[in-house]
Design a protein around this motif. Structure first.
Motif, PDB file in Angstrom:
ATOM      1  N   ALA A  90       0.858  -1.183   0.000  1.00  0.00           N
ATOM      2  CA  ALA A  90       0.000   0.000   0.000  1.00  0.00           C
ATOM      3  C   ALA A  90       0.893   1.232   0.000  1.00  0.00           C
ATOM      4  O   ALA A  90       1.796   1.345   0.818  1.00  0.00           O
ATOM      5  CB  ALA A  90      -0.904   0.007   1.224  1.00  0.00           C
ATOM      6  N   VAL A  91       0.628   2.136  -0.947  1.00  0.00           N
ATOM      7  CA  VAL A  91       1.383   3.379  -1.049  1.00  0.00           C
ATOM      8  C   VAL A  91       0.586   4.485  -0.382  1.00  0.00           C
ATOM      9  O   VAL A  91      -0.585   4.683  -0.674  1.00  0.00           O
ATOM     10  CB  VAL A  91       1.638   3.750  -2.526  1.00  0.00           C
ATOM     11  CG1 VAL A  91       2.416   5.046  -2.618  1.00  0.00           C
ATOM     12  CG2 VAL A  91       2.361   2.633  -3.249  1.00  0.00           C
ATOM     13  N   THR A  92       1.252   5.177   0.525  1.00  0.00           N
ATOM     14  CA  THR A  92       0.660   6.343   1.179  1.00  0.00           C
ATOM     15  C   THR A  92       1.716   7.432   1.220  1.00  0.00           C
ATOM     16  O   THR A  92       2.688   7.324   1.966  1.00  0.00           O
ATOM     17  CB  THR A  92       0.206   6.013   2.620  1.00  0.00           C
ATOM     18  OG1 THR A  92      -0.654   4.889   2.591  1.00  0.00           O
ATOM     19  CG2 THR A  92      -0.517   7.187   3.236  1.00  0.00           C
ATOM     20  N   GLY A  93       1.538   8.437   0.381  1.00  0.00           N
ATOM     21  CA  GLY A  93       2.534   9.506   0.320  1.00  0.00           C
ATOM     22  C   GLY A  93       3.874   8.954  -0.127  1.00  0.00           C
ATOM     23  O   GLY A  93       3.979   8.306  -1.167  1.00  0.00           O
ATOM     24  N   ASN A  94       4.896   9.161   0.676  1.00  0.00           N
ATOM     25  CA  ASN A  94       6.240   8.661   0.355  1.00  0.00           C
ATOM     26  C   ASN A  94       6.569   7.365   1.067  1.00  0.00           C
ATOM     27  O   ASN A  94       7.740   7.010   1.189  1.00  0.00           O
ATOM     28  CB  ASN A  94       7.283   9.736   0.692  1.00  0.00           C
ATOM     29  CG  ASN A  94       7.241  10.878  -0.291  1.00  0.00           C
ATOM     30  OD1 ASN A  94       6.982  10.675  -1.475  1.00  0.00           O
ATOM     31  ND2 ASN A  94       7.461  12.076   0.190  1.00  0.00           N
ATOM     32  N   ASN A  95       5.557   6.664   1.555  1.00  0.00           N
ATOM     33  CA  ASN A  95       5.768   5.389   2.237  1.00  0.00           C
ATOM     34  C   ASN A  95       5.102   4.250   1.482  1.00  0.00           C
ATOM     35  O   ASN A  95       4.021   4.409   0.931  1.00  0.00           O
ATOM     36  CB  ASN A  95       5.208   5.436   3.661  1.00  0.00           C
ATOM     37  CG  ASN A  95       6.002   6.354   4.556  1.00  0.00           C
ATOM     38  OD1 ASN A  95       7.223   6.402   4.479  1.00  0.00           O
ATOM     39  ND2 ASN A  95       5.319   7.085   5.398  1.00  0.00           N
ATOM     40  N   LEU A  96       5.778   3.123   1.498  1.00  0.00           N
ATOM     41  CA  LEU A  96       5.256   1.893   0.900  1.00  0.00           C
ATOM     42  C   LEU A  96       5.256   0.832   1.990  1.00  0.00           C
ATOM     43  O   LEU A  96       6.321   0.471   2.505  1.00  0.00           O
ATOM     44  CB  LEU A  96       6.141   1.450  -0.263  1.00  0.00           C
ATOM     45  CG  LEU A  96       5.827   0.094  -0.887  1.00  0.00           C
ATOM     46  CD1 LEU A  96       4.456   0.122  -1.552  1.00  0.00           C
ATOM     47  CD2 LEU A  96       6.892  -0.283  -1.899  1.00  0.00           C
ATOM     48  N   LYS A  97       4.075   0.376   2.377  1.00  0.00           N
ATOM     49  CA  LYS A  97       3.983  -0.679   3.379  1.00  0.00           C
ATOM     50  C   LYS A  97       3.835  -2.003   2.653  1.00  0.00           C
ATOM     51  O   LYS A  97       2.853  -2.228   1.950  1.00  0.00           O
ATOM     52  CB  LYS A  97       2.808  -0.467   4.319  1.00  0.00           C
ATOM     53  CG  LYS A  97       2.752  -1.537   5.397  1.00  0.00           C
ATOM     54  CD  LYS A  97       1.618  -1.336   6.369  1.00  0.00           C
ATOM     55  CE  LYS A  97       1.633  -2.440   7.407  1.00  0.00           C
ATOM     56  NZ  LYS A  97       0.507  -2.320   8.334  1.00  0.00           N
ATOM     57  N   LEU A  98       4.820  -2.868   2.828  1.00  0.00           N
ATOM     58  CA  LEU A  98       4.816  -4.205   2.234  1.00  0.00           C
ATOM     59  C   LEU A  98       4.497  -5.221   3.318  1.00  0.00           C
ATOM     60  O   LEU A  98       4.960  -5.087   4.447  1.00  0.00           O
ATOM     61  CB  LEU A  98       6.191  -4.542   1.660  1.00  0.00           C
ATOM     62  CG  LEU A  98       6.612  -3.766   0.434  1.00  0.00           C
ATOM     63  CD1 LEU A  98       8.114  -3.830   0.268  1.00  0.00           C
ATOM     64  CD2 LEU A  98       5.930  -4.335  -0.781  1.00  0.00           C
ATOM     65  N   GLN A  99       3.731  -6.235   2.933  1.00  0.00           N
ATOM     66  CA  GLN A  99       3.405  -7.291   3.878  1.00  0.00           C
ATOM     67  C   GLN A  99       3.467  -8.626   3.160  1.00  0.00           C
ATOM     68  O   GLN A  99       2.940  -8.773   2.065  1.00  0.00           O
ATOM     69  CB  GLN A  99       2.020  -7.069   4.467  1.00  0.00           C
ATOM     70  CG  GLN A  99       1.668  -8.038   5.570  1.00  0.00           C
ATOM     71  CD  GLN A  99       0.361  -7.674   6.234  1.00  0.00           C
ATOM     72  OE1 GLN A  99      -0.630  -7.432   5.567  1.00  0.00           O
ATOM     73  NE2 GLN A  99       0.360  -7.645   7.552  1.00  0.00           N
TER      74      GLN A  99
END
Length: 112
Positions: free
Chosen positions: A87-96
């Motif tokens: 999931a991309v939120t702004g300049n962060n990418l949360k990988l799971q």
């Protein structure tokens, strides 16, 4: 009248999410400090490490858009592949990455 209000609300939410869609493509700093490059490929989007101890290794394939993606992610340390999401939120990418959708590990990467 209520139908019109609901329709306008649904359209506003749909349009707002399309405008807020954030691309996954680009270079990302991993939690270990390595750089990963995400680019379009035949499988959707491919994740490849471009520096660090596993430089050149492809570690994932994801499909999706609008900031939400699903596919497979490989841990380069042990070459195990997991069902993955991002999931991309702004300049962060949360990988799971998950095994049986129960045992999951996640990381947050930063856009470079």
């Amino acid at each position: 009248m209520i139908r019109k209000i609901l329709l306008v609300g649904v359209l506003a939410m749909w349009t707002g999410s399309a405008i807020a869609a954030e691309p996954i493509e680009g270079d990302w700093k991993t939690m270990k400090g390595d750089t990963a490059h995400i680019a379009p490929c035949a499988e959707g989007f491919c994740i490849k490490l471009i520096n660090g101890p596993y430089a050149g290794k492809e570690i994932g394939h994801l499909k999706g858009n609008g900031g939400l993606y699903n596919g497979q992610i490989t841990d380069p340390k042990d070459d195990k592949t997991y069902d993955g999401s991002a999931a991309v939120t702004g300049n962060n990418l949360k990988l799971q990455g998950c095994v049986l959708k129960v045992f999951c590990k996640s990381q947050v990467w930063t856009r470079l």
